[in-house]
Motif scaffolding. Sequence first.
Motif, PDB file in Angstrom:
ATOM      1  N   THR A   6      49.695  47.778  45.729  1.00 17.31           N
ATOM      2  CA  THR A   6      49.828  47.022  44.487  1.00 17.31           C
ATOM      3  C   THR A   6      50.504  45.693  44.769  1.00 17.31           C
ATOM      4  O   THR A   6      51.401  45.609  45.623  1.00 17.31           O
ATOM      5  CB  THR A   6      50.655  47.794  43.447  1.00 17.31           C
ATOM      6  OG1 THR A   6      51.938  48.110  44.001  1.00 17.31           O
ATOM      7  CG2 THR A   6      49.954  49.071  43.025  1.00 17.31           C
ATOM      8  N   ALA A   7      50.081  44.661  44.056  1.00 16.87           N
ATOM      9  CA  ALA A   7      50.640  43.323  44.259  1.00 16.87           C
ATOM     10  C   ALA A   7      50.753  42.613  42.924  1.00 16.87           C
ATOM     11  O   ALA A   7      49.885  42.752  42.056  1.00 16.87           O
ATOM     12  CB  ALA A   7      49.764  42.507  45.207  1.00 16.87           C
ATOM     13  N   THR A   8      51.826  41.849  42.773  1.00 19.41           N
ATOM     14  CA  THR A   8      51.990  40.963  41.628  1.00 19.41           C
ATOM     15  C   THR A   8      52.064  39.532  42.143  1.00 19.41           C
ATOM     16  O   THR A   8      52.846  39.231  43.064  1.00 19.41           O
ATOM     17  CB  THR A   8      53.269  41.281  40.835  1.00 19.41           C
ATOM     18  OG1 THR A   8      53.154  42.580  40.257  1.00 19.41           O
ATOM     19  CG2 THR A   8      53.488  40.261  39.724  1.00 19.41           C
ATOM     20  N   VAL A   9      51.248  38.661  41.589  1.00 17.75           N
ATOM     21  CA  VAL A   9      51.261  37.243  41.931  1.00 17.75           C
ATOM     22  C   VAL A   9      51.925  36.511  40.784  1.00 17.75           C
ATOM     23  O   VAL A   9      51.488  36.617  39.630  1.00 17.75           O
ATOM     24  CB  VAL A   9      49.841  36.706  42.173  1.00 17.75           C
ATOM     25  CG1 VAL A   9      49.902  35.216  42.523  1.00 17.75           C
ATOM     26  CG2 VAL A   9      49.154  37.484  43.295  1.00 17.75           C
ATOM     27  N   VAL A  10      52.990  35.791  41.090  1.00 18.02           N
ATOM     28  CA  VAL A  10      53.758  35.062  40.079  1.00 18.02           C
ATOM     29  C   VAL A  10      53.273  33.619  40.049  1.00 18.02           C
ATOM     30  O   VAL A  10      53.464  32.865  40.998  1.00 18.02           O
ATOM     31  CB  VAL A  10      55.264  35.111  40.381  1.00 18.02           C
ATOM     32  CG1 VAL A  10      56.052  34.420  39.270  1.00 18.02           C
ATOM     33  CG2 VAL A  10      55.726  36.550  40.563  1.00 18.02           C
ATOM     34  N   GLY A  11      52.635  33.235  38.952  1.00 21.28           N
ATOM     35  CA  GLY A  11      52.114  31.879  38.805  1.00 21.28           C
ATOM     36  C   GLY A  11      50.611  31.853  38.841  1.00 21.28           C
ATOM     37  O   GLY A  11      49.989  32.286  39.821  1.00 21.28           O
ATOM     38  N   GLY A  12      50.004  31.353  37.746  1.00 14.62           N
ATOM     39  CA  GLY A  12      48.553  31.345  37.634  1.00 14.62           C
ATOM     40  C   GLY A  12      47.942  29.987  37.863  1.00 14.62           C
ATOM     41  O   GLY A  12      46.946  29.638  37.225  1.00 14.62           O
ATOM     42  N   GLY A  13      48.520  29.201  38.797  1.00 15.65           N
ATOM     43  CA  GLY A  13      47.893  27.955  39.212  1.00 15.65           C
ATOM     44  C   GLY A  13      46.825  28.227  40.255  1.00 15.65           C
ATOM     45  O   GLY A  13      46.432  29.376  40.487  1.00 15.65           O
ATOM     46  N   VAL A  14      46.353  27.182  40.911  1.00 15.48           N
ATOM     47  CA  VAL A  14      45.267  27.328  41.886  1.00 15.48           C
ATOM     48  C   VAL A  14      45.681  28.258  43.027  1.00 15.48           C
ATOM     49  O   VAL A  14      44.914  29.130  43.447  1.00 15.48           O
ATOM     50  CB  VAL A  14      44.843  25.951  42.422  1.00 15.48           C
ATOM     51  CG1 VAL A  14      43.920  26.090  43.623  1.00 15.48           C
ATOM     52  CG2 VAL A  14      44.157  25.148  41.318  1.00 15.48           C
ATOM     53  N   SER A  15      46.898  28.101  43.538  1.00 20.12           N
ATOM     54  CA  SER A  15      47.336  28.941  44.646  1.00 20.12           C
ATOM     55  C   SER A  15      47.458  30.400  44.211  1.00 20.12           C
ATOM     56  O   SER A  15      47.019  31.313  44.922  1.00 20.12           O
ATOM     57  CB  SER A  15      48.681  28.438  45.184  1.00 20.12           C
ATOM     58  OG  SER A  15      48.997  29.055  46.407  1.00 20.12           O
ATOM     59  N   GLY A  16      48.028  30.639  43.030  1.00 23.99           N
ATOM     60  CA  GLY A  16      48.176  32.009  42.547  1.00 23.99           C
ATOM     61  C   GLY A  16      46.844  32.678  42.284  1.00 23.99           C
ATOM     62  O   GLY A  16      46.652  33.861  42.617  1.00 23.99           O
ATOM     63  N   MET A  17      45.914  31.958  41.669  1.00 23.15           N
ATOM     64  CA  MET A  17      44.596  32.539  41.395  1.00 23.15           C
ATOM     65  C   MET A  17      43.857  32.845  42.692  1.00 23.15           C
ATOM     66  O   MET A  17      43.178  33.873  42.807  1.00 23.15           O
ATOM     67  CB  MET A  17      43.787  31.591  40.508  1.00 23.15           C
ATOM     68  CG  MET A  17      44.346  31.447  39.105  1.00 23.15           C
ATOM     69  SD  MET A  17      43.280  30.520  37.957  1.00 23.15           S
ATOM     70  CE  MET A  17      43.419  28.842  38.619  1.00 23.15           C
ATOM     71  N   THR A  18      43.993  31.956  43.689  1.00 20.93           N
ATOM     72  CA  THR A  18      43.359  32.193  44.985  1.00 20.93           C
ATOM     73  C   THR A  18      43.935  33.436  45.643  1.00 20.93           C
ATOM     74  O   THR A  18      43.194  34.305  46.136  1.00 20.93           O
ATOM     75  CB  THR A  18      43.549  30.970  45.896  1.00 20.93           C
ATOM     76  OG1 THR A  18      42.958  29.818  45.291  1.00 20.93           O
ATOM     77  CG2 THR A  18      42.911  31.198  47.251  1.00 20.93           C
ATOM     78  N   ALA A  19      45.260  33.532  45.667  1.00 17.47           N
ATOM     79  CA  ALA A  19      45.904  34.688  46.296  1.00 17.47           C
ATOM     80  C   ALA A  19      45.502  35.988  45.613  1.00 17.47           C
ATOM     81  O   ALA A  19      45.247  37.005  46.277  1.00 17.47           O
ATOM     82  CB  ALA A  19      47.423  34.516  46.263  1.00 17.47           C
ATOM     83  N   ALA A  20      45.422  35.977  44.287  1.00  9.87           N
ATOM     84  CA  ALA A  20      45.047  37.184  43.555  1.00  9.87           C
ATOM     85  C   ALA A  20      43.634  37.641  43.930  1.00  9.87           C
ATOM     86  O   ALA A  20      43.383  38.845  44.123  1.00  9.87           O
ATOM     87  CB  ALA A  20      45.148  36.938  42.052  1.00  9.87           C
ATOM     88  N   LEU A  21      42.712  36.706  44.042  1.00  7.92           N
ATOM     89  CA  LEU A  21      41.334  37.064  44.407  1.00  7.92           C
ATOM     90  C   LEU A  21      41.258  37.604  45.829  1.00  7.92           C
ATOM     91  O   LEU A  21      40.514  38.562  46.114  1.00  7.92           O
ATOM     92  CB  LEU A  21      40.413  35.856  44.248  1.00  7.92           C
ATOM     93  CG  LEU A  21      40.014  35.486  42.824  1.00  7.92           C
ATOM     94  CD1 LEU A  21      39.222  34.189  42.807  1.00  7.92           C
ATOM     95  CD2 LEU A  21      39.208  36.605  42.179  1.00  7.92           C
TER      96      LEU A  21
END
Length: 503
Positions: A6-21
Amino acid sequence: MAKKLTATVVGGGVSGMTAALILARFGHEVTLVERSPVLGLTVRGFSRDGVYFDTGLHRTGGLGENGPFTQYLKFLGLGDLPVVWYEEDAFETVRFGNQGRDIALPVGYEATKQRLHSLFPDEKQGIDAYLDAVRRVYNSAPFIHEATDIRAAFAEEDAYDTFEGFVNSRVRDPILRAVFSAYSMLLGYSPKEVSFLQHARVMASAIDSAATFAGGGAALADGFARRLEEAGVRIITGNGVSRVNFSSGGSIEGVTLDSGDMFDADTVIYTGHPYYLLNIVHDGVFAPVFTRYLRTPAETPSAYMLFGVSDKPLFPNNGCNLFYCRDTDFSSVFSPAHNPLEGPFHITTRPGTGLPRGKRMIEAAGEGYAVTAIMAGSFASYLRWKDTRSGERGPRYAEFKAEKLDEFREALYVACPETASVRFLDGATPLTFRDYTHSPSGSVYGRKHTLMQHNPQPATRVPGLWLAGQSIVAPGVLGAVISAFLTCGFIVGAEELHAELNR
């Protein structure tokens, strides 16, 4: 049955959205948390009077057929985003006001070489040395091409001289030096401070290709949001992370949101400004020296922006973008004593009612151009409003903002008379940048990347807590994407990620 990571990405900018994908693709159960009401707020832009204006994405490089940004987008499932190209013969013009000279720059290494050879025939050797070195650095950078040693992304930073030292030892002509130095504006720091290596990574992308997306930054943000839903990422907006939770042994357990909701997580990737990381971890997690290091960074400058419309292209013979430089001394531009109203200014133009796929920028405008101008600004002038929210600052702020933007508009007209045809509709101040970039002083590109300041690396001393974003690796949208790939390479394995990327 093995427990799913499980992972939580803090921040929904370009870097956060990329990391989540990326993490979702490698089997993680991912939650993406963004305090703003929408994902990708900074790059989404806005509309006034039916005209769309980009804010965080005006143009980008690396979008050629085999360019790194193209490969990243394909990997992320965004390869179908329509791209619009700037004029190949003159995508950018650098204007030197005191010298009365315009230098129009084409797209591509060979075209750039030929153009500069014709304009500066006595500098051919220095031009070739500079451009060849830029290409060499770019091609060997981790997660831009085939390099897989992610430690090299940080270890090689001192391998070159400062950018100014590198160029001045190879080029004599002050105007040519200034043409190369103009791209310091894309980094946000002086040629005296930045390594040639860091400069080359950004400059190479600009030379490689010049494009944007048909729907602007909003199309990129919407594309990300669509893919995140398809990938099964749990998206939470309008609700930030208030605390990272740890076990008694010091490992990551999850996060607590502003709402009080809690989520378990084995991994947390923080993509916000490093300054605010300390707000979501308890005292003592980091050593005192690292805490001071996060709290006292050297920041890139903030800025003022103007947004307007014109019924005709401003620079019909010189492409769509203009750097205005009063003179050739770029180092003085970053001095605290410099008056930003003397420039540099950067002006971008694009059709204001959409960009059809396959069209060149100048061909695409049917009903006018959106014009955006930017100059450096200091947050110090806005300290009296630092604890206020947008829409709650009262008439004194409105008057002060109008006064500053009027000064910018007048200086812009003196420097670039072409802007007389522009009807300006809105503007932004350093306080606006603070609100939208979520940096403490409204910095455009976050922390500086200089020879004198080594920014945080992706790995922290806390197992399972990672960092990403443009303050970690490089500025801009492509820098934010690369940062996410670097960080996720530590988590899922660099070789495995590269194998998937190059499949």
